[in-house]
Design a protein around this motif. Structure first.
Motif, PDB file in Angstrom:
ATOM      1  N   VAL A 424      69.403  31.416  -5.977  1.00 36.87           N
ATOM      2  CA  VAL A 424      68.350  30.404  -6.035  1.00 36.87           C
ATOM      3  C   VAL A 424      68.449  29.576  -4.755  1.00 36.87           C
ATOM      4  CG1 VAL A 424      67.289  28.587  -7.396  1.00 36.87           C
ATOM      5  CG2 VAL A 424      68.683  30.321  -8.543  1.00 36.87           C
ATOM      6  N   LEU A 425      67.372  29.576  -3.984  1.00 36.69           N
ATOM      7  CA  LEU A 425      67.366  28.852  -2.720  1.00 36.69           C
ATOM      8  C   LEU A 425      66.591  27.549  -2.895  1.00 36.69           C
ATOM      9  CD1 LEU A 425      66.689  31.860  -0.289  1.00 36.69           C
ATOM     10  CD2 LEU A 425      68.874  30.951  -1.140  1.00 36.69           C
ATOM     11  N   PRO A 426      67.234  26.412  -2.631  1.00 34.00           N
ATOM     12  CA  PRO A 426      66.609  25.108  -2.915  1.00 34.00           C
ATOM     13  C   PRO A 426      65.643  24.687  -1.817  1.00 34.00           C
ATOM     14  CG  PRO A 426      68.795  24.762  -2.005  1.00 34.00           C
ATOM     15  CD  PRO A 426      68.585  26.257  -2.048  1.00 34.00           C
ATOM     16  N   ALA A 427      64.396  24.472  -2.186  1.00 33.12           N
ATOM     17  CA  ALA A 427      63.381  24.063  -1.202  1.00 33.12           C
ATOM     18  C   ALA A 427      63.320  22.546  -1.114  1.00 33.12           C
ATOM     19  CB  ALA A 427      62.020  24.611  -1.619  1.00 33.12           C
ATOM     20  N   ALA A 428      63.023  22.064   0.083  1.00 36.21           N
ATOM     21  CA  ALA A 428      62.688  20.655   0.253  1.00 36.21           C
ATOM     22  C   ALA A 428      61.399  20.388  -0.524  1.00 36.21           C
ATOM     23  CB  ALA A 428      62.489  20.344   1.733  1.00 36.21           C
ATOM     24  N   SER A 429      61.245  19.171  -1.020  1.00 32.34           N
ATOM     25  CA  SER A 429      60.042  18.874  -1.818  1.00 32.34           C
ATOM     26  C   SER A 429      58.822  18.773  -0.916  1.00 32.34           C
ATOM     27  CB  SER A 429      60.213  17.559  -2.580  1.00 32.34           C
ATOM     28  OG  SER A 429      59.812  16.480  -1.741  1.00 32.34           O
ATOM     29  N   GLN A 430      57.660  18.673  -1.535  1.00 28.82           N
ATOM     30  CA  GLN A 430      56.414  18.636  -0.765  1.00 28.82           C
ATOM     31  C   GLN A 430      56.216  17.309  -0.034  1.00 28.82           C
ATOM     32  OE1 GLN A 430      53.075  20.416  -2.938  1.00 28.82           O
ATOM     33  NE2 GLN A 430      54.575  21.292  -4.335  1.00 28.82           N
ATOM     34  N   TYR A 431      57.112  16.356  -0.250  1.00 24.15           N
ATOM     35  CA  TYR A 431      57.064  15.096   0.504  1.00 24.15           C
ATOM     36  C   TYR A 431      58.171  15.043   1.548  1.00 24.15           C
ATOM     37  CZ  TYR A 431      53.660  14.207  -3.011  1.00 24.15           C
ATOM     38  OH  TYR A 431      52.544  14.324  -3.792  1.00 24.15           O
ATOM     39  N   GLU A 432      58.938  16.137   1.641  1.00 22.58           N
ATOM     40  CA  GLU A 432      60.065  16.186   2.580  1.00 22.58           C
ATOM     41  C   GLU A 432      59.834  17.204   3.695  1.00 22.58           C
ATOM     42  OE1 GLU A 432      63.241  15.277  -1.064  1.00 22.58           O
ATOM     43  OE2 GLU A 432      63.103  17.284  -0.195  1.00 22.58           O
ATOM     44  N   LYS A 433      58.607  17.732   3.781  1.00 24.28           N
ATOM     45  CA  LYS A 433      58.341  18.753   4.807  1.00 24.28           C
ATOM     46  C   LYS A 433      56.848  18.744   5.110  1.00 24.28           C
ATOM     47  CE  LYS A 433      57.805  22.097   1.076  1.00 24.28           C
ATOM     48  NZ  LYS A 433      58.613  22.831   0.105  1.00 24.28           N
ATOM     49  N   TRP A 434      56.472  19.438   6.167  1.00 23.84           N
ATOM     50  CA  TRP A 434      55.055  19.662   6.439  1.00 23.84           C
ATOM     51  C   TRP A 434      54.499  20.528   5.311  1.00 23.84           C
ATOM     52  CZ3 TRP A 434      52.433  17.337  10.318  1.00 23.84           C
ATOM     53  CH2 TRP A 434      53.175  16.778  11.360  1.00 23.84           C
ATOM     54  N   GLU A 435      53.351  20.173   4.790  1.00 26.56           N
ATOM     55  CA  GLU A 435      52.752  20.978   3.721  1.00 26.56           C
ATOM     56  C   GLU A 435      51.235  20.939   3.811  1.00 26.56           C
ATOM     57  OE1 GLU A 435      52.797  23.388   2.034  1.00 26.56           O
ATOM     58  OE2 GLU A 435      54.818  23.600   1.244  1.00 26.56           O
ATOM     59  N   ALA A 436      50.627  21.907   3.139  1.00 25.03           N
ATOM     60  CA  ALA A 436      49.162  22.001   3.110  1.00 25.03           C
ATOM     61  C   ALA A 436      48.787  23.020   2.054  1.00 25.03           C
ATOM     62  CB  ALA A 436      48.642  22.475   4.461  1.00 25.03           C
ATOM     63  N   THR A 437      47.521  22.990   1.629  1.00 26.67           N
ATOM     64  CA  THR A 437      47.022  24.090   0.798  1.00 26.67           C
ATOM     65  C   THR A 437      45.820  24.730   1.481  1.00 26.67           C
ATOM     66  OG1 THR A 437      45.333  22.939  -0.473  1.00 26.67           O
ATOM     67  CG2 THR A 437      47.603  22.821  -1.313  1.00 26.67           C
ATOM     68  N   PHE A 438      45.511  25.927   1.035  1.00 31.17           N
ATOM     69  CA  PHE A 438      44.306  26.608   1.515  1.00 31.17           C
ATOM     70  C   PHE A 438      43.219  26.555   0.437  1.00 31.17           C
ATOM     71  CE2 PHE A 438      47.753  28.176   4.143  1.00 31.17           C
ATOM     72  CZ  PHE A 438      47.244  27.829   5.382  1.00 31.17           C
ATOM     73  N   PHE A 439      43.276  25.516  -0.398  1.00 24.80           N
ATOM     74  CA  PHE A 439      42.167  25.242  -1.317  1.00 24.80           C
ATOM     75  C   PHE A 439      41.050  24.579  -0.513  1.00 24.80           C
ATOM     76  CE2 PHE A 439      45.595  24.796  -4.739  1.00 24.80           C
ATOM     77  CZ  PHE A 439      45.329  26.035  -5.295  1.00 24.80           C
ATOM     78  N   THR A 440      40.570  25.281   0.504  1.00 27.04           N
ATOM     79  CA  THR A 440      39.476  24.760   1.331  1.00 27.04           C
ATOM     80  C   THR A 440      38.210  25.432   0.821  1.00 27.04           C
ATOM     81  OG1 THR A 440      40.014  26.510   2.884  1.00 27.04           O
ATOM     82  CG2 THR A 440      40.910  24.347   3.366  1.00 27.04           C
ATOM     83  N   LEU A 441      37.585  24.799  -0.157  1.00 25.61           N
ATOM     84  CA  LEU A 441      36.539  25.476  -0.928  1.00 25.61           C
ATOM     85  C   LEU A 441      35.204  24.740  -0.868  1.00 25.61           C
ATOM     86  CD1 LEU A 441      38.721  26.066  -4.148  1.00 25.61           C
ATOM     87  CD2 LEU A 441      38.483  27.601  -2.207  1.00 25.61           C
ATOM     88  N   GLU A 442      35.016  23.848   0.117  1.00 22.24           N
ATOM     89  CA  GLU A 442      33.817  23.010   0.086  1.00 22.24           C
ATOM     90  C   GLU A 442      32.732  23.516   1.038  1.00 22.24           C
ATOM     91  OE1 GLU A 442      33.449  20.743  -2.313  1.00 22.24           O
ATOM     92  OE2 GLU A 442      35.417  21.482  -2.921  1.00 22.24           O
ATOM     93  N   PHE A 443      31.529  23.068   0.787  1.00 18.91           N
ATOM     94  CA  PHE A 443      30.359  23.445   1.564  1.00 18.91           C
ATOM     95  C   PHE A 443      29.338  22.316   1.427  1.00 18.91           C
ATOM     96  CE2 PHE A 443      26.304  25.368   2.382  1.00 18.91           C
ATOM     97  CZ  PHE A 443      26.552  26.359   3.313  1.00 18.91           C
ATOM     98  N   PRO A 444      28.580  21.965   2.430  1.00 20.88           N
ATOM     99  CA  PRO A 444      28.465  22.511   3.786  1.00 20.88           C
ATOM    100  C   PRO A 444      29.573  22.031   4.729  1.00 20.88           C
ATOM    101  CG  PRO A 444      26.851  20.768   3.465  1.00 20.88           C
ATOM    102  CD  PRO A 444      27.553  20.943   2.161  1.00 20.88           C
TER     103      PRO A 444
END
Ligand SMILES: Nc1nc2c(c(=O)[nH]1)N[C@H]1C(S)=C(S)[C@@H](COP(=O)(O)OP(=O)(O)OC[C@H]3O[C@@H](n4cnc5c(=O)[nH]c(N)nc54)[C@H](O)[C@@H]3O)O[C@H]1N2
Ligand SMILES: Nc1nc2c(c(=O)[nH]1)N[C@H]1C(S)=C(S)[C@@H](COP(=O)(O)OP(=O)(O)OC[C@H]3O[C@@H](n4cnc5c(=O)[nH]c(N)nc54)[C@H](O)[C@@H]3O)O[C@H]1N2
Ligand code: SF4
Ligand SMILES: [Mo]
Length: 747
Positions: A424-444
């Motif tokens: 089990v490899l322990p990840a830094a939390s989403q507030y301890e590293k650069w992060e982003a999602t690809f939930f880029t679902l908007e238009f226009p």
């Protein structure tokens, strides 16, 4: 990185796909306060109540702080990172060398807030020769993506609704008041509800919070959406409410669809769905006469019988009425990074199931492991996913992990899945590293939000990009020989880097397989705030090349300008701006038309006429296993104390059912299904319909209690579901439609 106590730090909420921009005030490492970020390009200051509880994610007792290795007696011992990386790389390499990289299976790559690590994982996968992958999308959205692929020519052609401007907004098996799914959902819902000229339509067997706001709520029978959709389409035809001009100009294949619809008896189908003919015809009139319609389909149909067919029929409602490629309707949006897989002709090695949009259907994965078939998956890498809890039939998943020769989990917590793995490899939390999602679902206007770390990594944790870079080094695919000249070029300047980079890749095309890790070690090494944004440079270049007009309209002359804006913008960046007409240009079919006829699904729809009720005397109830409530956020929160209400995750039961079974409000019930049983707290709700019961998702995870003992709160829904209860086509589960029985439990 500057982490200043008492100052507000911009980031985002990671609890659902809306990823609202937030600002967090720190006190030491604790989140003292959380508020909406008014500058955020999409959420504009909006949040729901859950964001205020984010400290339970960041600072809960669940946090893993050191790499762990399983010992012979099944317990775990901490190891240092060098040991972990060496042994994990060696363990996978051994399977690859003996049996082939295609015997290593990759699952996950991101949750509701974190996709950057999954992006970097492509380098590790290439290094190991991994070719079979999946993630949570293959237990909900793959049927819909496949339908998009047939209609528009590619499963990356994804439609998005314009609920802010639609005259009619339809939520089909979707409760956005709780689950969101588009920006500022509750504000938009309230605006539609109070505008007398607009209509809100909800199709749901439960009277949800969204249904309470609706102008029309069709409270159909659970699982009866196929009949309702077919009846609605037939009623649109009967009343001449289809858009003939649109069909002629933009589509082919309408005749086949019309033939399927011709035989339908609207009154009979409405009755089978538990509704009246008038209700269906009136809904058809509201939709057919509206200036614009947007429809959001979600788990209520995607995790219920006929799910792929229902996604198809739902899209036909939009297309036959011409609500496509215009304001207020459905449009094809841009992507910065690819969230969905592309078409892949292969089938799975053991069961021969089709891959759907490149992913192995989640419900068949255990069958691909628990067998002595020579093609079986023998090892598994899980990253930011908890399949032993979140996928169907947890017992079968425990068996699957037993059968694997080697398994590794990358997570922030010792999850139900982590406890089955070798490392089990322990990840830094989403507030301890650069992060982003690809939930880029908007238009226009479509936007992307890169978040900077606001805290140093906890203990001995590492960000996933660093874990993947180290694995790639260990596996020998990233070397100083390749990296050093590129890093030198990057230090000389962006133009020098661009030239050197394209030259290096032209000379050694295999480097294309390791681009994220390569960018991380070269360009990334020159950033003074950490290397992880580097992979986005590649995506920004690609965006600028593949959709120059959209990127230019957003104000960026080239990929470098776009990347720099993403790198430095803390409240998100609009990366593409479109005209509605461009939706038609995005259709991939060679003739530029929408191909309306999907033979497999038209045949399935024809079969509805002969279908009878699936109710069985042994199983008088239909259990929706996994409802979104204000007390749920997938399993991102493990600490039960984050909840103020619904602490036990109550089973919702209609009062009439409670009376017939002998249940009381606040009492307990035993829920029995084909695969398991569980005991839950009962809450009587007249928002349910008789015969339909509901449990929340995200419960039943364990968490260290105050005295170090493990505490499990509520029911883990997938102890009750069955892997073989799934859509025939996409393999997606029927979690909203689990046949069940109830018994009172004496307190
Ligand atoms: N608060 C909160 N928000 C979340 C999440 C969370 O865990 N908690 N999770 C996020 C994720 S990963 C997702 S995918 C989305 C999911 O978001 P939703 O799909 O909105 O969530 P659910 O509550 O699972 O299901 C929606 C509705 O389907 C209805 N339903 C059940 N059976 C049927 C049926 O046969 N037909 C129809 N038409 N409807 C039916 C249910 O009554 C329910 O109201 O939510 C996201 N947002
Ligand atoms: N019965 C039933 N089952 C369901 C559903 C249902 O409605 N009913 N809903 C389904 C749906 S729609 C979804 S999307 C899935 C979601 O299921 P999963 O994707 O398995 O779970 P999540 O809770 O979203 O989070 C995944 C893991 O990410 C970890 N994590 C959080 N932050 C980080 C990080 O920064 N790095 C790493 N490496 N890990 C991190 C969390 O600890 C957690 O273990 O559940 C599905 N399961
Ligand atoms: S849970 Fe979703 S809607 Fe609520 S604040 Fe977080 S991202 Fe926004
Ligand atoms: Mo989901």
């Amino acid at each position: 990185m500057t982490t200043v106590t008492g100052e507000w730090h911009k980031t985002a909420c990671v609890l659902c796909s809306a990823n609202c921009g937030v600002e967090i005030k720190l006190e030491g490492r604790r989140f003292a306060r959380v508020r909406g970020d008014k500058d955020h390009v999409e959420s504009k200051g909006y949040t729901c109540e859950k964001a205020l509880r984010l400290d339970h994610y960041q600072n809960g007792r669940h946090r893993l702080t050191r790499p762990m290795r399983r010992t012979d007696d099944g317990t775990y011992e901490p190891v240092d990172w060098d040991t972990a990386i060496t042994e994990v790389a060696a363990g996978f390499a051994e399977i690859r060398d003996a049996h082939g990289g295609d015997k290593i299976f990759y699952y996950g790559g991101g949750g509701q807030g974190n996709h950057l690590g999954g992006g970097y994982s492509s380098s590790t996968r290439a290094a190991l020769g991994i070719t079979y992958v999946s993630n949570a999308l293959a237990q909900e959205k793959t049927g819909e993506f496949w339908v998009d692929g047939q209609l528009f020519g590619s499963s990356t052609c994804h439609t998005t609704g314009d609920y802010e401007h639609a005259d009619v907004a339809v939520f089909w098996g979707k409760n956005p008041w709780q689950s969101h799914g588009f920006p500022r959902a509750r504000v938009t819902l309230k605006e539609i509800a109070k505008d007398p000229d607009r209509h809100l339509i909800v199709i749901d067997p439960k009277r949800t919070e969204t249904a309470d706001l609706a102008d029309i709520h069709l409270q159909l029978k659970p699982g009866a959406d196929g009949w309702l959709l077919a009846a609605l389409l037939a009623a649109l035809m009967d009343a001449d409410l289809i858009d003939e001009d649109f069909l002629v100009e933009r589509t082919v294949g309408f005749d086949e669809v019309a033939m399927m619809l011709a035989g339908i008896d609207v009154a009979d189908y409405a009755r089978r769905a538990g509704l009246t003919e008038d209700e269906v015809r009136e809904t058809a009139r509201v939709i057919g006469r509206a200036g614009s319609v947007s429809i959001f389909e979600d788990l209520g149909i995607q995790m219920a019988p006929h799910s792929t067919m229902n996604s198809y029929l739902e899209k036909l409602v939009v297309l036959l009425t011409g609500n496509f490629g215009k304001p207020g309707g459905m449009n094809l949006h841009t992507h910065l990074g690819p969230l969905f897989g592309r078409h892949d002709d292969r089938t799975t090695p053991v069961t021969g199931h089709r891959l759907v949009t490149g992913l192995v259907p989640c419900n068949v994965i255990p069958d691909e492991i628990i067998t002595d078939h020579p093609g079986r998956f023998r090892a598994m890498l899980v990253e930011s996913g908890n399949p032993a809890h979140s996928l169907a039939e947890s017992a079968r998943w425990r068996e699957a992990f037993e059968a694997l020769d080697f398994s590794v989990v990358i997570d922030v917590a010792m999850t139900e899945t982590a406890r089955l793995a070798d490392y089990v490899l322990p990840a830094a939390s989403q507030y301890e590293k650069w992060e982003a999602t690809f939930f880029t679902l908007e238009f226009p206007e479509n936007s992307f939000h890169l978040r900077a770390p606001i805290l140093e990594p906890e203990g001995d944790t590492l960000p996933e990009p660093e874990i993947h870079a180290r694995l790639c080094r260990e596996l020998g695919v990233i070397t100083d020989e390749v990296v050093d000249p590129l890093r030198a070029a990057a230090e000389a300047g962006r133009d020098e880097f661009m030239g050197a980079f394209f030259m290096a890749v032209a000379e050694a095309p295999e480097l294309n397989n390791y681009l994220p890790a390569l960018l991380y070690e070269s360009l990334g090494a020159t950033f003074d705030d950490g290397p992880a944004p580097a992979a986005l440079w590649g995506l920004a270049q690609r965006a600028a090349m593949s959709m120059p007009d959209s990127v230019e309209a957003a104000g960026f002359a080239n990929g470098d300008e776009l990347f720099d804006a993403i790198h430095t913008g803390r409240s998100g960046v609009v990366f593409s701006v479109d005209d509605h007409d461009v939706t038609f240009d995005r259709i991939v079919h060679a003739d530029g038309k929408i191909h309306l006829a999907i033979a497999e699904l038209l045949a399935e729809a024809e079969g509805l006429a002969g279908e009878t009720s699936d109710r069985h005397d042994d199983w008088p109830f239909i259990l929706a296993a996994g409802e979104r409530r204000s007390s749920t956020a997938n399993t991102i929160f493990r600490d039960p104390d984050w909840r103020k209400k619904d602490r036990d995750g109550a089973l919702h039961v209609h009062p009439a059912d409670a009376a017939s079974v002998g249940l009381v409000d606040g009492g307990k019930a035993r829920i029995i299904t084909r695969t398991g049983e569980a005991t839950a707290l009962v809450e009587l709700r007249d928002t349910m319909q008789p015969g339909f019961i509901s449990l929340p998702n995200g419960f039943g995870v364990d968490h260290p209690g105050g005295d170090g003992d493990s505490v499990v709160t509520g029911v883990a829904p997938n102890e009750l579901t069955a892997a073989d209860d799934r859509d025939w086509f996409a393999g997606t589960p029927h979690h909203k439609h689990v046949p069940a029985r109830l018994e009172p439990v004496a307190s």
